[in-house]
Motif scaffolding. Structure first.
Motif, mmCIF file in Angstrom:
data_model
loop_
_atom_site.group_PDB
_atom_site.id
_atom_site.type_symbol
_atom_site.label_atom_id
_atom_site.label_comp_id
_atom_site.label_asym_id
_atom_site.label_seq_id
_atom_site.Cartn_x
_atom_site.Cartn_y
_atom_site.Cartn_z
ATOM 1 N N LYS A 83 0.838 -1.198 0.000
ATOM 2 C CA LYS A 83 0.000 0.000 0.000
ATOM 3 C C LYS A 83 0.875 1.251 0.000
ATOM 4 N N ALA A 84 1.925 1.246 0.821
ATOM 5 C CA ALA A 84 2.844 2.393 0.860
ATOM 6 C C ALA A 84 3.587 2.542 -0.456
ATOM 7 N N LYS A 85 3.965 1.412 -1.054
ATOM 8 C CA LYS A 85 4.664 1.459 -2.328
ATOM 9 C C LYS A 85 3.754 2.028 -3.417
ATOM 10 N N LYS A 86 2.483 1.617 -3.404
ATOM 11 C CA LYS A 86 1.533 2.116 -4.399
ATOM 12 C C LYS A 86 1.314 3.623 -4.227
ATOM 13 N N ALA A 87 1.211 4.058 -2.959
ATOM 14 C CA ALA A 87 1.025 5.486 -2.692
ATOM 15 C C ALA A 87 2.231 6.292 -3.177
ATOM 16 N N ALA A 88 3.435 5.746 -2.940
ATOM 17 C CA ALA A 88 4.646 6.440 -3.387
ATOM 18 C C ALA A 88 4.693 6.516 -4.911
ATOM 19 N N SER A 89 4.289 5.425 -5.569
ATOM 20 C CA SER A 89 4.275 5.402 -7.033
ATOM 21 C C SER A 89 3.279 6.419 -7.589
ATOM 22 N N GLN A 90 2.119 6.502 -6.954
ATOM 23 C CA GLN A 90 1.117 7.473 -7.393
ATOM 24 C C GLN A 90 1.604 8.899 -7.184
ATOM 25 N N ALA A 91 2.301 9.126 -6.098
ATOM 26 C CA ALA A 91 2.839 10.459 -5.823
ATOM 27 C C ALA A 91 3.874 10.851 -6.873
ATOM 28 N N VAL A 92 4.732 9.889 -7.258
ATOM 29 C CA VAL A 92 5.729 10.174 -8.283
ATOM 30 C C VAL A 92 5.063 10.471 -9.619
ATOM 31 N N SER A 93 4.019 9.679 -9.944
ATOM 32 C CA SER A 93 3.305 9.899 -11.219
ATOM 33 C C SER A 93 2.642 11.262 -11.233
ATOM 34 N N ALA A 94 2.009 11.623 -10.097
ATOM 35 C CA ALA A 94 1.350 12.939 -10.026
ATOM 36 C C ALA A 94 2.364 14.055 -10.157
ATOM 37 N N SER A 95 3.531 13.884 -9.554
ATOM 38 C CA SER A 95 4.584 14.903 -9.634
ATOM 39 C C SER A 95 5.092 15.039 -11.069
ATOM 40 N N ALA A 96 5.229 13.887 -11.748
ATOM 41 C CA ALA A 96 5.711 13.915 -13.128
ATOM 42 C C ALA A 96 4.706 14.603 -14.042
ATOM 43 N N LYS A 97 3.403 14.347 -13.831
ATOM 44 C CA LYS A 97 2.368 14.984 -14.646
ATOM 45 C C LYS A 97 2.355 16.494 -14.416
ATOM 46 N N GLY A 98 2.534 16.876 -13.148
ATOM 47 C CA GLY A 98 2.548 18.306 -12.840
ATOM 48 C C GLY A 98 3.722 18.997 -13.488
ATOM 49 N N ALA A 99 4.873 18.314 -13.542
ATOM 50 C CA ALA A 99 6.069 18.924 -14.124
ATOM 51 C C ALA A 99 5.959 19.060 -15.640
ATOM 52 N N SER A 100 5.173 18.147 -16.269
ATOM 53 C CA SER A 100 5.056 18.156 -17.714
ATOM 54 C C SER A 100 4.093 19.224 -18.230
ATOM 55 N N LYS A 101 3.251 19.759 -17.325
ATOM 56 C CA LYS A 101 2.264 20.764 -17.749
ATOM 57 C C LYS A 101 2.911 22.141 -17.862
#
Length: 415
Positions: free
Chosen positions: A397-415
């Protein structure tokens, strides 16, 4: 003897300063072996309740009353209540205090049996604890315990030493035997990066087969029959702590001293700091100048030595001879003890006492309440499964949350 890994054919140099990154298996196991106190307490309570419910489910009287449940439901609930409470009362009578015994000695005998059963579990659990704190999974405690038992028995059978000296020599022999068998996977891990789990599992089988063969030779059986050694010299026995009426022996004191030693080793010694650093982050430890491969080898030797020490409990304390069943399943049960103890010396002692109580209570449960003794093993297994499932769920669960956080950060950086 060098403990530096051999260089690869490509020319890249491997050294203690550049250890391999921990595998996913190691990361998951570290999570499982570090449960919080709430998870442990919940698992124990729930496992005991499940054990009691299993007793109710398989109780013959409960099954009989179930056949006419709608005609007279009170019989079913009375039988179920008796079976449910019988699980706990017989467990307490067999492990802590038997209020139905006819003598005072009999009333207090259960608590001494709990300590007897707990002694090898505590020491072997400490062996697992030491290895785990260095990031190693010593599944070979069973084999190391067998070798400790072999060395102690050879000394006890063949050397006629005076009291005290005989006991000390037999204990040292057991420690050396376990240390030698622990050094093999430690060296292979440090030298060539061999997986300690696989190596120690194979060494368990080798140790057991070696013991079977040795129990056919005169060095242990003399002129007797195969499969059982000659009785060990009485001067090599652990002295009883409470007289001949009880089986409790000085090995329990040795177990407590071993726990104090492991606490000092892990928390107060320089090597303990290196061990914990290597276990937490091998790469960072190597960068800080710690020889990680030396730590791995030394840790496995110490872990094996503790496993050998655990063998003295049955060999020098209760049985006073050696068979192929002397080691029992102590080495495997130790994994559960270390798990419940959160890989801490005090926790390991308390977990060993809990499992000692379950084992001691099993015979009374079978005799007085007609409860199969196998329910003890089932309860222990349920505890492990509940903790492992809970901690694995938290990890992923913690690993999934960390992965989602990284994905959200990457999407924010690409905008």
């Amino acid at each position: 003897m060098t403990l530096e890994p051999q260089a690869q054919e490509t020319g890249a140099k491997s050294s203690p300063e550049t250890p391999a990154a921990p595998s996913r298996f190691n990361r998951v196991m570290k999570s499982i072996f570090s449960p919080d106190a709430g998870t442990i307490a919940g698992a124990i309570v729930l496992a005991l309740l499940i054990g009691a419910l299993l007793v109710v489910f398989f109780n013959a009287q409960v099954q009989e009353t179930l056949s006419y449940f709608f005609a007279r439901p009170s019989d079913f609930f009375a039988a179920a209540g008796t079976a449910f409470s019988g699980f706990f009362t017989s467990l307490i009578r067999g492990s802590l205090f038997d209020w139905q015994a006819s003598t005072a000695a009999g009333m207090f005998a259960p608590i001494t049996e709990t300590l007897v059963f707990a002694t090898p579990l505590i020491i072997s659990g400490l062996a697992i604890t030491v290895a785990f704190r260095a990031g190693l999974f010593n599944i070979g405690v069973q084999g190391q315990l067998i070798f400790g038992a072999i060395f102690a028995a050879i000394v006890g059978v063949n050397l006629d030493l005076p009291p005290v000296i005989g006991l000390i020599v037999a204990i040292l022999a057991a420690v050396i035997g376990g240390a030698i068998w622990g050094a093999i996977p430690g060296y292979l891990k440090a030298r060539v990066g061999a997986n300690e789990v696989i190596v120690t599992i194979m060494l368990n089988t080798i140790a057991f087969q070696f013991l079977n063969r040795l129990l056919q030779l005169p060095i242990l059986i003399g002129d007797g029959l195969p499969s059982k050694s000659i009785q060990i010299n009485e001067n090599d026995w652990y002295p009883p702590l409470l007289g001949s009426s009880y089986r409790l022996h000085a090995g329990f004191i040795v177990a407590l001293l071993a726990a104090v030693f492991v606490w000092w080793l892990l928390e107060r010694s320089t090597f303990g700091f290196e061990l914990r650093a290597a276990g937490e982050n091998p790469s960072a430890a190597a960068t800080a100048g710690i020889n990680v491969n030396r730590v791995i080898f030394t840790t496995m030797v110490i872990s094996g030595a503790l496993a050998g020490l655990a063998a003295t409990a049955p060999v020098l304390g209760t049985e006073h001879f050696l068979t192929n069943g002397t080691a029992g399943s102590f080495g495997f049960d130790a994994i559960t003890v270390a798990l419940l103890g959160r890989s801490r010396p005090l926790g390991t002692v308390l977990a060993g006492l809990l499992f000692g109580a379950l084992n001691a209570g099993g015979s009374t449960m079978q005799a007085s309440a007609n409860i199969p003794i196998d329910i003890v093993q089932v309860t222990q297994a349920v505890i492990v499964l509940l903790i492992a499932a809970s901690e694995a769920r938290k990890y992923f669960k913690a690993k999934k949350a960390a992965s989602q956080a990284v994905s959200a950060s990457a999407k924010g950086a690409s905008k």
